[in-house]
Design an enzyme around this catalytic site. Structure first.
Site, PDB file in Angstrom:
ATOM      1  N   HIS A 261       0.829  -1.197   0.000  1.00 22.51           N
ATOM      2  CA  HIS A 261       0.000   0.000   0.000  1.00 22.51           C
ATOM      3  C   HIS A 261       0.869   1.255   0.000  1.00 22.51           C
ATOM      4  O   HIS A 261       2.044   1.227   0.373  1.00 22.51           O
ATOM      5  CB  HIS A 261      -0.931  -0.012   1.206  1.00 22.51           C
ATOM      6  CG  HIS A 261      -2.011  -1.043   1.101  1.00 22.51           C
ATOM      7  ND1 HIS A 261      -3.072  -1.111   1.987  1.00 22.51           N
ATOM      8  CD2 HIS A 261      -2.208  -2.057   0.198  1.00 22.51           C
ATOM      9  CE1 HIS A 261      -3.865  -2.113   1.642  1.00 22.51           C
ATOM     10  NE2 HIS A 261      -3.354  -2.706   0.574  1.00 22.51           N
ATOM     11  N   GLU A 263       0.717   3.973   1.889  1.00 24.04           N
ATOM     12  CA  GLU A 263       1.151   4.381   3.225  1.00 24.04           C
ATOM     13  C   GLU A 263       2.278   3.467   3.720  1.00 24.04           C
ATOM     14  O   GLU A 263       3.262   3.926   4.307  1.00 24.04           O
ATOM     15  CB  GLU A 263      -0.033   4.312   4.214  1.00 24.04           C
ATOM     16  CG  GLU A 263      -1.228   5.138   3.803  1.00 24.04           C
ATOM     17  CD  GLU A 263      -2.250   4.345   3.002  1.00 24.04           C
ATOM     18  OE1 GLU A 263      -3.444   4.647   3.127  1.00 24.04           O
ATOM     19  OE2 GLU A 263      -1.856   3.420   2.259  1.00 24.04           O
ATOM     20  N   CYS A 292      -1.923  -0.689   7.503  1.00 27.29           N
ATOM     21  CA  CYS A 292      -1.206   0.582   7.408  1.00 27.29           C
ATOM     22  C   CYS A 292      -1.416   1.429   8.655  1.00 27.29           C
ATOM     23  O   CYS A 292      -0.511   2.162   9.068  1.00 27.29           O
ATOM     24  CB  CYS A 292      -1.643   1.340   6.157  1.00 27.29           C
ATOM     25  SG  CYS A 292      -1.094   0.561   4.610  1.00 27.29           S
TER      26      CYS A 292
END
Length: 333
Positions: A261, A263, A292
């Protein structure tokens, strides 16, 4: 700042435009839209042809069409001077863009006629009577798509008189522009960094959704990340992630997804380069997932600002708040 120039034929609009160009203003003319169309049609350029085609385009696509077509050409990092404004709808479209000021350039009829004779442009009037008659057609018209110079004069923010020397005109123009208000708006810090995160997302190789994230400390960018397969693994858009390439239903088959992801990548990149994240702010284009969120908490991130709500992020939001991480949704268009 957008400075619009309008006025009657040979009033000095082009001269003012050249003066502003020398002061680092970008230049655009609504007439360029007409010239481009004439060229595309293989037609020669003349004053009558320009006026006729301009009226035709306004009638077909709306009276603001020339302004609407020129605005995308204007980069937002510069001041611009815009010439050849002939219809009130064009002024309205330019005003909607923000920080726009309309200047009416004025000069006596006889002076303007002499300038027209001196420039010897194809299609210009050869007698003062013809000159006045042509101006009357441009001044007012029952057709809303035609030129409406009288109406424009009433819409102008200020009038600049050009009845003397060039030095006098330049002095008047400079004083006028110096007195105009600077009405542009700067984005908030949240808007600023969300926009940067959106730009970061353009590097994503994920075929399903592009997400971007940036980490900021003391209003200084310290890490960026976008979603995609890990370093050294075949890119998602090249078939590297089986879940994304099968376009699985949201929230299903998550164990098959090999994409990191945005993040997560921003946090890991900071660690990879030895950048401390304690007390920082994470900006992301979509609210973080549970994984995250846990990483953000353990990395010492103090605040998370997101733009769009992720459908399955309630647990992530709960633990962020429980851990004392400030969570803010920034509604950025």
């Amino acid at each position: 700042m957008l400075i619009g120039l309008t006025g009657r034929n040979c009033a000095g609009k082009g001269t003012v435009a050249e003066h502003l160009k020398a002061k680092s203003f970008g230049y655009a003319s609504l007439s360029d839209v007409i010239r481009d169309e004439l060229k595309a049609r293989g037609q020669s350029e003349s004053r009558d042809a320009m006026i006729g085609l301009g009226n035709e385009l306004r009638e077909k696509f709306g009276p603001a069409v020339l302004a609407e077509r020129i605005l995308p050409r204007l980069k937002k990092d510069s001041n611009w001077v815009i010439d050849s404004i002939r219809n009130p709808a064009e002024v309205s479209a330019l005003k909607a863009a923000g920080n726009f000021h309309l200047l009416w350039i004025e000069a006596p009829t006889e002076v303007r006629f002499k300038r027209a004779l001196d420039r010897k442009r194809t299609g210009d009037s050869k007698t003062l009577a013809e000159f006045r008659k042509a101006e009357e057609r441009e001044a007012r018209n029952a057709d809303a798509s035609a030129q409406q110079l009288d109406a424009l004069r009433g819409m102008a923010d200020v009038e600049v008189v050009n009845d003397g020397s060039l030095e006098h005109l330049y002095k008047n123009a400079d004083a006028t522009i110096a007195g105009l208000p600077q009405n542009f708006e700067r984005p908030s810090w949240d808007e600023y960094f969300i926009h940067i995160a959106r730009e970061v997302s353009s590097r994503s190789n994920c075929v399903k959704r592009k997400i971007g994230a940036v980490i900021v400390k003391d209003k200084r960018l310290i890490s960026t990340g976008y979603n995609g397969t890990p370093r050294g693994v075949r890119n998602c858009n090249e078939g590297g992630c089986p879940r994304c390439n099968s376009f699985a239903k949201s929230g299903t088959n998550l164990e098959e997804c090999v994409c990191s992801h945005a993040e997560e990548n921003a946090i890991v990149q900071a660690s990879y380069h030895g950048v401390e994240l304690k007390g920082s702010t994470l900006y992301t284009t979509m609210s973080p997932c549970l994984q995250c969120a846990k990483m953000a908490i353990n990395a010492g991130i103090a605040k998370v600002v997101y733009n769009v709500e992720y459908a399955v992020s309630e647990t992530a939001k709960r633990i962020l708040q429980e851990a004392g991480v400030e969570l803010v949704q920034a509604h950025v268009k």
